[in-house]
Design a protein around this motif. Structure first.
Motif, short mmCIF file in Angstrom:
data_model
loop_
_atom_site.label_atom_id
_atom_site.label_comp_id
_atom_site.label_asym_id
_atom_site.label_seq_id
_atom_site.Cartn_x
_atom_site.Cartn_y
_atom_site.Cartn_z
N GLU A 1 0.84 -1.20 0.00
CA GLU A 1 0.00 0.00 0.00
C GLU A 1 0.87 1.25 0.00
N GLU B 1 1.42 4.29 -2.92
CA GLU B 1 1.42 5.75 -2.71
C GLU B 1 2.66 6.37 -3.35
N GLY C 1 -2.05 -3.21 -4.61
CA GLY C 1 -1.50 -2.04 -3.92
C GLY C 1 -0.91 -1.00 -4.84
#
Length: 316
Positions: free
Chosen positions: A109, A113, A196
């Motif tokens: 995750e 980003e 992700g």
């Protein structure tokens, strides 16, 4: 009169900076220091970041402290600060390092980003005109991070003047990680990685059909993947379904057969075998000849009945 006002403003600013420095010195030895500084920055107007990090320490050095301690979530919070204070080139370089580290730790995750930041900063790069942006990451890395970078990592850093190369660096890191997971049949991690980071698994499978995604042998593949996925767990079955859908979309027969067998998806196997009876015979013989595959005999019986019924209907 105006001179007195200006002097008073300068005096107040100096007092504020002095107080800020004293505060930073007070909390510097606490383990929460790195988290506290970046948390304050996130809640502070960016116009005051220069003063904050003059007192707290250079943003790249604080990032490096986090990186060396493997505090990757905190390190990621410094990326935007670095972008503003040090320029896009430095922030992209730090983000690329951090992306590789988060992938190595399966922090998908957070990796996602970072991917979004890198792709966005790559597109926005031409709008930036600071002097720092005009320096190459290799040059900046030599001064900022020379103690912690290997030569190979520097050589792979993207060219700041060529954003297609910058985007290619991100894709290269992601594809290398996908190949690592696929080669090791770490399929649950592969699913988490794809979800992700929004990695394009279909494109990858099409390209690596005869490369890292290739299954050399059905029997060994079925046994190994069954062990890796641990099909008794709900999440593992969901992961297998996710992969099966992607394999079907690219018509990757070897993987379809293995995953559909593990999932007991007779309808998928039937649709495949009724158009390829040679594949069915090889599949049936393999499952019958290996004692370890006794659990699939009911599936075999079901498929044999369906295929026989279909063959009889076609004969009529």
């Amino acid at each position: 009169m105006r001179q007195n006002v200006n002097k008073n403003q300068v005096s107040v600013q100096k007092q504020n900076v002095s107080l800020l420095e004293k505060t930073c010195d007070l909390i510097r030895n606490f383990p929460e220091y790195l988290d506290v500084v970046v948390s304050v920055a996130r809640k502070t107007d960016g116009r005051y970041w220069a003063d904050l990090f003059t007192a707290a320490g250079r943003s790249t050095e604080l990032f490096e402290d986090c990186f060396q301690r493997r505090w990757y979530r905190t390190a990621a919070c410094y990326i935007l600060v670095i972008a503003k204070l040090e320029g896009s080139a430095v922030s992209q370089y730090c983000a690329l390092r951090l992306l590789q580290a988060t992938l190595d730790e399966s922090l998908y995750e957070l990796a996602g980003e970072l991917v979004r930041f890198l792709l966005r900063s790559g597109r926005d790069f031409e709008q930036s005109s600071t002097d720092s942006d005009k320096l190459s990451p290799r040059f900046l890395g030599y001064f900022l991070f020379r103690s912690s970078f290997s030569r190979s990592s520097l050589d792979k850093s993207p060219s700041v003047k060529d954003q297609s190369a910058h985007i290619a660096s991100v894709k290269n890191i992601l594809e290398n990680h996908a190949s690592y997971l696929m080669s090791g049949k770490e399929l649950s991690k592969l699913v988490a990685f794809v979800k992700g980071t929004q990695f394009d698994l279909v494109e990858y499978l099409q390209r690596e059909r005869y490369g890292s995604a290739r299954l050399e042998n059905f029997a060994s593949g079925l046994e190994l993947i069954g062990q890796k996925l641990q099909m008794g767990m709900l999440q593992s079955r969901l992961d297998a379904e996710f992969l099966l859908a992607h394999m079907c979309s690219v018509k990757f027969k070897e993987w379809i057969v293995v995953l559909a067998t593990l999932l007991g998806r007779s309808e998928v196997l039937f649709d495949l075998f009724r158009h390829d009876m040679r594949l069915w015979k090889a599949y049936s013989m393999t499952l019958q000849s290996h004692p370890a595959f006794a659990e699939y005999h009911d599936l075999l019986d079901d498929l044999e009945k369906k295929l026989s019924t279909t063959a009889n209907s076609e004969d009529k």
